[in-house]
Structure formats: C-alpha cells, structure tokens
Design a protein around this motif. Structure first.
Motif, PDB file in Angstrom:
ATOM      1  N   GLU A   1       0.837  -1.211   0.000  1.00 36.06           N
ATOM      2  CA  GLU A   1       0.000   0.000   0.000  1.00 36.06           C
ATOM      3  C   GLU A   1       0.871   1.261   0.000  1.00 36.06           C
ATOM      4  O   GLU A   1       0.602   2.210  -0.741  1.00 36.06           O
ATOM      5  CB  GLU A   1      -0.916  -0.015   1.225  1.00 36.06           C
ATOM      6  CG  GLU A   1      -1.855   1.185   1.333  1.00 36.06           C
ATOM      7  CD  GLU A   1      -2.699   1.148   2.591  1.00 36.06           C
ATOM      8  OE1 GLU A   1      -2.967   2.241   3.144  1.00 36.06           O
ATOM      9  OE2 GLU A   1      -3.083   0.037   3.017  1.00 36.06           O
ATOM     10  N   MET A   2       1.924   1.257   0.808  1.00 40.21           N
ATOM     11  CA  MET A   2       2.822   2.414   0.839  1.00 40.21           C
ATOM     12  C   MET A   2       3.541   2.586  -0.493  1.00 40.21           C
ATOM     13  O   MET A   2       3.725   3.697  -0.980  1.00 40.21           O
ATOM     14  CB  MET A   2       3.836   2.270   1.980  1.00 40.21           C
ATOM     15  CG  MET A   2       3.260   2.379   3.369  1.00 40.21           C
ATOM     16  SD  MET A   2       4.556   2.602   4.638  1.00 40.21           S
ATOM     17  CE  MET A   2       5.471   1.053   4.467  1.00 40.21           C
ATOM     18  N   PHE A   3       3.960   1.473  -1.082  1.00 43.88           N
ATOM     19  CA  PHE A   3       4.663   1.547  -2.366  1.00 43.88           C
ATOM     20  C   PHE A   3       3.755   2.141  -3.438  1.00 43.88           C
ATOM     21  O   PHE A   3       4.179   3.007  -4.219  1.00 43.88           O
ATOM     22  CB  PHE A   3       5.129   0.149  -2.785  1.00 43.88           C
ATOM     23  CG  PHE A   3       5.813   0.127  -4.122  1.00 43.88           C
ATOM     24  CD1 PHE A   3       7.151   0.508  -4.244  1.00 43.88           C
ATOM     25  CD2 PHE A   3       5.129  -0.251  -5.265  1.00 43.88           C
ATOM     26  CE1 PHE A   3       7.777   0.509  -5.483  1.00 43.88           C
ATOM     27  CE2 PHE A   3       5.751  -0.258  -6.508  1.00 43.88           C
ATOM     28  CZ  PHE A   3       7.077   0.117  -6.611  1.00 43.88           C
TER      29      PHE A   3
ATOM     30  N   LYS B   1      11.960   3.304   5.581  1.00 41.73           N
ATOM     31  CA  LYS B   1      12.254   4.542   4.843  1.00 41.73           C
ATOM     32  C   LYS B   1      11.014   5.013   4.089  1.00 41.73           C
ATOM     33  O   LYS B   1      10.680   6.211   4.092  1.00 41.73           O
ATOM     34  CB  LYS B   1      13.405   4.291   3.869  1.00 41.73           C
ATOM     35  CG  LYS B   1      13.832   5.504   3.051  1.00 41.73           C
ATOM     36  CD  LYS B   1      15.057   5.171   2.212  1.00 41.73           C
ATOM     37  CE  LYS B   1      15.526   6.384   1.400  1.00 41.73           C
ATOM     38  NZ  LYS B   1      14.595   6.722   0.318  1.00 41.73           N
ATOM     39  N   LEU B   2      10.316   4.073   3.483  1.00 41.42           N
ATOM     40  CA  LEU B   2       9.094   4.393   2.743  1.00 41.42           C
ATOM     41  C   LEU B   2       8.035   4.963   3.678  1.00 41.42           C
ATOM     42  O   LEU B   2       7.310   5.902   3.321  1.00 41.42           O
ATOM     43  CB  LEU B   2       8.589   3.115   2.065  1.00 41.42           C
ATOM     44  CG  LEU B   2       7.540   3.212   0.974  1.00 41.42           C
ATOM     45  CD1 LEU B   2       7.994   4.107  -0.164  1.00 41.42           C
ATOM     46  CD2 LEU B   2       7.223   1.819   0.458  1.00 41.42           C
ATOM     47  N   GLU B   3       7.948   4.414   4.863  1.00 38.98           N
ATOM     48  CA  GLU B   3       6.952   4.874   5.846  1.00 38.98           C
ATOM     49  C   GLU B   3       7.151   6.360   6.159  1.00 38.98           C
ATOM     50  O   GLU B   3       6.176   7.122   6.269  1.00 38.98           O
ATOM     51  CB  GLU B   3       7.046   4.036   7.121  1.00 38.98           C
ATOM     52  CG  GLU B   3       6.013   4.375   8.165  1.00 38.98           C
ATOM     53  CD  GLU B   3       6.143   3.511   9.404  1.00 38.98           C
ATOM     54  OE1 GLU B   3       5.128   2.955   9.851  1.00 38.98           O
ATOM     55  OE2 GLU B   3       7.268   3.376   9.932  1.00 38.98           O
ATOM     56  N   LYS B   4       8.391   6.766   6.297  1.00 35.02           N
ATOM     57  CA  LYS B   4       8.664   8.176   6.592  1.00 35.02           C
ATOM     58  C   LYS B   4       8.268   9.096   5.433  1.00 35.02           C
ATOM     59  O   LYS B   4       7.933  10.258   5.636  1.00 35.02           O
ATOM     60  CB  LYS B   4      10.157   8.358   6.914  1.00 35.02           C
ATOM     61  CG  LYS B   4      10.594   7.703   8.210  1.00 35.02           C
ATOM     62  CD  LYS B   4      12.079   7.897   8.454  1.00 35.02           C
ATOM     63  CE  LYS B   4      12.544   7.231   9.743  1.00 35.02           C
ATOM     64  NZ  LYS B   4      14.012   7.381   9.963  1.00 35.02           N
ATOM     65  N   GLU B   5       8.323   8.547   4.225  1.00 34.72           N
ATOM     66  CA  GLU B   5       8.065   9.369   3.036  1.00 34.72           C
ATOM     67  C   GLU B   5       6.588   9.525   2.714  1.00 34.72           C
ATOM     68  O   GLU B   5       6.184  10.564   2.180  1.00 34.72           O
ATOM     69  CB  GLU B   5       8.767   8.742   1.828  1.00 34.72           C
ATOM     70  CG  GLU B   5      10.289   8.727   1.932  1.00 34.72           C
ATOM     71  CD  GLU B   5      10.931   7.947   0.801  1.00 34.72           C
ATOM     72  OE1 GLU B   5      10.204   7.256   0.052  1.00 34.72           O
ATOM     73  OE2 GLU B   5      12.167   8.016   0.649  1.00 34.72           O
ATOM     74  N   VAL B   6       5.759   8.529   3.038  1.00 35.49           N
ATOM     75  CA  VAL B   6       4.388   8.552   2.500  1.00 35.49           C
ATOM     76  C   VAL B   6       3.286   8.582   3.547  1.00 35.49           C
ATOM     77  O   VAL B   6       2.107   8.763   3.185  1.00 35.49           O
ATOM     78  CB  VAL B   6       4.138   7.348   1.556  1.00 35.49           C
ATOM     79  CG1 VAL B   6       5.150   7.354   0.414  1.00 35.49           C
ATOM     80  CG2 VAL B   6       4.162   6.022   2.307  1.00 35.49           C
ATOM     81  N   THR B   7       3.592   8.370   4.827  1.00 34.81           N
ATOM     82  CA  THR B   7       2.510   8.345   5.811  1.00 34.81           C
ATOM     83  C   THR B   7       2.236   9.727   6.379  1.00 34.81           C
ATOM     84  O   THR B   7       3.096  10.586   6.436  1.00 34.81           O
ATOM     85  CB  THR B   7       2.843   7.382   6.971  1.00 34.81           C
ATOM     86  OG1 THR B   7       4.043   7.772   7.602  1.00 34.81           O
ATOM     87  CG2 THR B   7       2.975   5.965   6.460  1.00 34.81           C
TER      88      THR B   7
ATOM     89  N   LYS C   1       2.079   6.741  -6.949  1.00 35.62           N
ATOM     90  CA  LYS C   1       1.017   7.650  -7.407  1.00 35.62           C
ATOM     91  C   LYS C   1       1.178   9.060  -6.851  1.00 35.62           C
ATOM     92  O   LYS C   1       0.336   9.926  -7.099  1.00 35.62           O
ATOM     93  CB  LYS C   1      -0.347   7.082  -7.017  1.00 35.62           C
ATOM     94  CG  LYS C   1      -0.664   5.765  -7.721  1.00 35.62           C
ATOM     95  CD  LYS C   1      -1.983   5.184  -7.252  1.00 35.62           C
ATOM     96  CE  LYS C   1      -2.270   3.860  -7.954  1.00 35.62           C
ATOM     97  NZ  LYS C   1      -3.541   3.249  -7.481  1.00 35.62           N
ATOM     98  N   GLY C   2       2.251   9.281  -6.082  1.00 31.34           N
ATOM     99  CA  GLY C   2       2.523  10.603  -5.552  1.00 31.34           C
ATOM    100  C   GLY C   2       1.531  11.079  -4.516  1.00 31.34           C
ATOM    101  O   GLY C   2       1.216  12.269  -4.439  1.00 31.34           O
ATOM    102  N   ARG C   3       1.029  10.157  -3.715  1.00 33.01           N
ATOM    103  CA  ARG C   3       0.072  10.544  -2.664  1.00 33.01           C
ATOM    104  C   ARG C   3       0.533  10.032  -1.305  1.00 33.01           C
ATOM    105  O   ARG C   3       1.485   9.273  -1.197  1.00 33.01           O
ATOM    106  CB  ARG C   3      -1.319  10.009  -2.989  1.00 33.01           C
ATOM    107  CG  ARG C   3      -1.394   8.492  -3.119  1.00 33.01           C
ATOM    108  CD  ARG C   3      -2.820   8.035  -3.364  1.00 33.01           C
ATOM    109  NE  ARG C   3      -2.917   6.612  -3.647  1.00 33.01           N
ATOM    110  CZ  ARG C   3      -2.910   5.650  -2.734  1.00 33.01           C
ATOM    111  NH1 ARG C   3      -2.792   5.971  -1.444  1.00 33.01           N
ATOM    112  NH2 ARG C   3      -3.014   4.387  -3.070  1.00 33.01           N
ATOM    113  N   LYS C   4      -0.172  10.453  -0.264  1.00 33.92           N
ATOM    114  CA  LYS C   4       0.120  10.014   1.095  1.00 33.92           C
ATOM    115  C   LYS C   4      -0.846   8.895   1.486  1.00 33.92           C
ATOM    116  O   LYS C   4      -1.880   8.693   0.845  1.00 33.92           O
ATOM    117  CB  LYS C   4      -0.017  11.179   2.083  1.00 33.92           C
ATOM    118  CG  LYS C   4       0.968  12.320   1.843  1.00 33.92           C
ATOM    119  CD  LYS C   4       2.375  11.918   2.242  1.00 33.92           C
ATOM    120  CE  LYS C   4       3.334  13.087   2.132  1.00 33.92           C
ATOM    121  NZ  LYS C   4       4.710  12.729   2.557  1.00 33.92           N
ATOM    122  N   THR C   5      -0.506   8.168   2.540  1.00 35.17           N
ATOM    123  CA  THR C   5      -1.384   7.124   3.047  1.00 35.17           C
ATOM    124  C   THR C   5      -1.425   7.181   4.569  1.00 35.17           C
ATOM    125  O   THR C   5      -0.526   7.761   5.197  1.00 35.17           O
ATOM    126  CB  THR C   5      -0.912   5.734   2.572  1.00 35.17           C
ATOM    127  OG1 THR C   5      -1.923   4.757   2.857  1.00 35.17           O
ATOM    128  CG2 THR C   5       0.379   5.316   3.263  1.00 35.17           C
TER     129      THR C   5
END
Length: 243
Positions: A148-150, A236-242, A155-159
């Motif tokens: 889901e984060m990926f 790392k992904l979590e910091k970028e998209v959440t 798509k350039g959005r947050k989750t």
C-alpha cells in the motif's frame, strides 16, 4: 575496479550490495542475515578469522563478478516482496513437509545409532510450525501495508499510518523470529556436522541432510532479503508517504 571499504560496513550491507558475497560469508560461517547488522571486522573476529583474509576473497569476487547474481538491492520493494512470497514462502510450504516426512522415516530407522536425529527431528518440527505462523503474519499484516505504501509513492500521494502507528513494531517481531530460526538451524548444523552424512548413512539419510542444507541456505537468503533490504526499505518508505 575500485575496491569497497568493507571495514566501514556491516556484513548485511555487504551482502545487500552484492549477494554473491553471501557465498564467502557462508564458507566462514559468518551470519549475514540474523546478525547482518554486525560490523564486518567484528563479525570476522567473532569467528576467529583475520578480516584481511576475508577481504581478499571479497575483492577477488568483485573482480570476477558473476553476471547471473540477482541485484536484489536494485529491485523495487514490491518486486522483492513478490520474490520472497513466491520463492521463499511457497518453498517453505512445499518443501518443508516433504523434508519432515523423510526426516521422520530416517529418524525411525537410524536414531538408535544416531540419537542426535531425535533432536534434529524436534527442532525441524518446531521450525515448520513457527515458520507457518511467521509467514501468515507477514502475508496478512505487514506486507499488504508495504504494498500500500509503495503504491502511494508511485502515485505521488500520502497514506494513513499503520494501525499501531508504525511498522517498526511488527518488524522487530519478525526480526526476533528470524533470530530464533537462525539459532535453530545453527543447532541442526552442529548436530549434523554441517549437514555431513556419517559413514553408515543410507541413501535416504544422505538425501535428507542434503535437503536440510538446501532449506537452510534458502532460509538464509530469505532472512537476509527481509532484514537487510525489505525492512529498512519499508521503514524509509513509511517516513516518506505516511501522514
């Protein structure tokens, strides 16, 4: 070719950068998966090995790089998870019960002369039981959220944040369970003299030891990919998209 400064890296980082190096570490029984965060020099000395001896082998490997070694570190995280699910999770479920059946037969016939088989049998049985629960947690809880984060990043959005605020907690549980499996298979390796068949071993005895060795090698790759590449990448992904 410029050589890598291994002394500034952990063993997990070295293998993540070039999976071919796993063969070198395995030969010296240096754990690059469950203890992948150990600094290279410390890991060598813990095994009573001169780090420079290992460095020379790693340098020689780099100079003669095999083109068929997967560049796992360069794969996107969703592809890495796909690989782990389809190769390692399926492999454990398909091969584990087959090995257990053969191991039970070998133990029944040979445990009188080789009582260590009874302990190996118990260790492998417990491993399959715990691994099944472990795989389910990854498949039903952790990995779907990483997917889901990926997708959110693509798509350039947050989750939304993970249901317990961060995936750090389930990752710590997964790593702890990985360590337990590493310890179990270290015991099996010791009990089997590194999966070496005794002189009186029949064909089935030799086959089950070969299968246990292959299962152990696959488990090392599995744990390495998660501990040293997927989990750090997911954090790392979590910091970028959440949010």
């Amino acid at each position: 070719m410029k050589q890598k400064d291994y002394n500034s890296c952990t063993v997990g980082e070295i293998v993540a950068d070039n999976f071919a190096t796993a063969k070198v570490f395995s030969r010296y029984h240096i754990d690059f998966c469950c203890h992948g965060n150990t600094p290279f020099t410390e890991a060598c000395r813990n095994r009573g090995i001169d780090p420079e001896v290992v460095v020379r082998e790693l340098d020689a490997l780099q100079e003669n790089m095999e083109n068929n070694v997967p560049d796992f570190a360069g794969w996107p995280i969703d592809l890495l998870i796909d690989y782990v699910l389809k190769i390692h999770h399926r492999g454990i479920r398909a091969k584990g019960p087959q090995i257990e059946v053969l191991l039970n037969k070998v133990t029944e016939v040979h445990s009188k002369n080789h009582p260590e088989l009874l302990q190996i049998q118990a260790l492998f049985r417990d491993s399959l039981s715990d691994l099944n629960n472990h795989l389910l947690k990854e498949e039903n809880v952790l990995f779907p959220y990483v997917y889901e984060m990926f997708q959110a990043k693509e798509k350039g959005r947050k989750t939304a944040k993970f249901h317990c605020d961060t995936i750090l907690y389930p990752i710590e549980v997964m790593e702890s369970e990985h360590s337990l499996e590493g310890e179990r298979f270290e015991k099996i390796s010791l009990l089997t003299n590194k999966f070496t068949a005794p002189e009186d071993a029949c064909a089935s005895f030799r086959l089950v030891l070969q299968q246990l060795r292959q299962f152990d090698e696959a488990l090392h790759e599995h744990i390495h990919l998660e501990n040293n590449i997927i989990f750090p990448g997911a954090l790392k992904l979590e910091k970028e998209v959440t949010v």
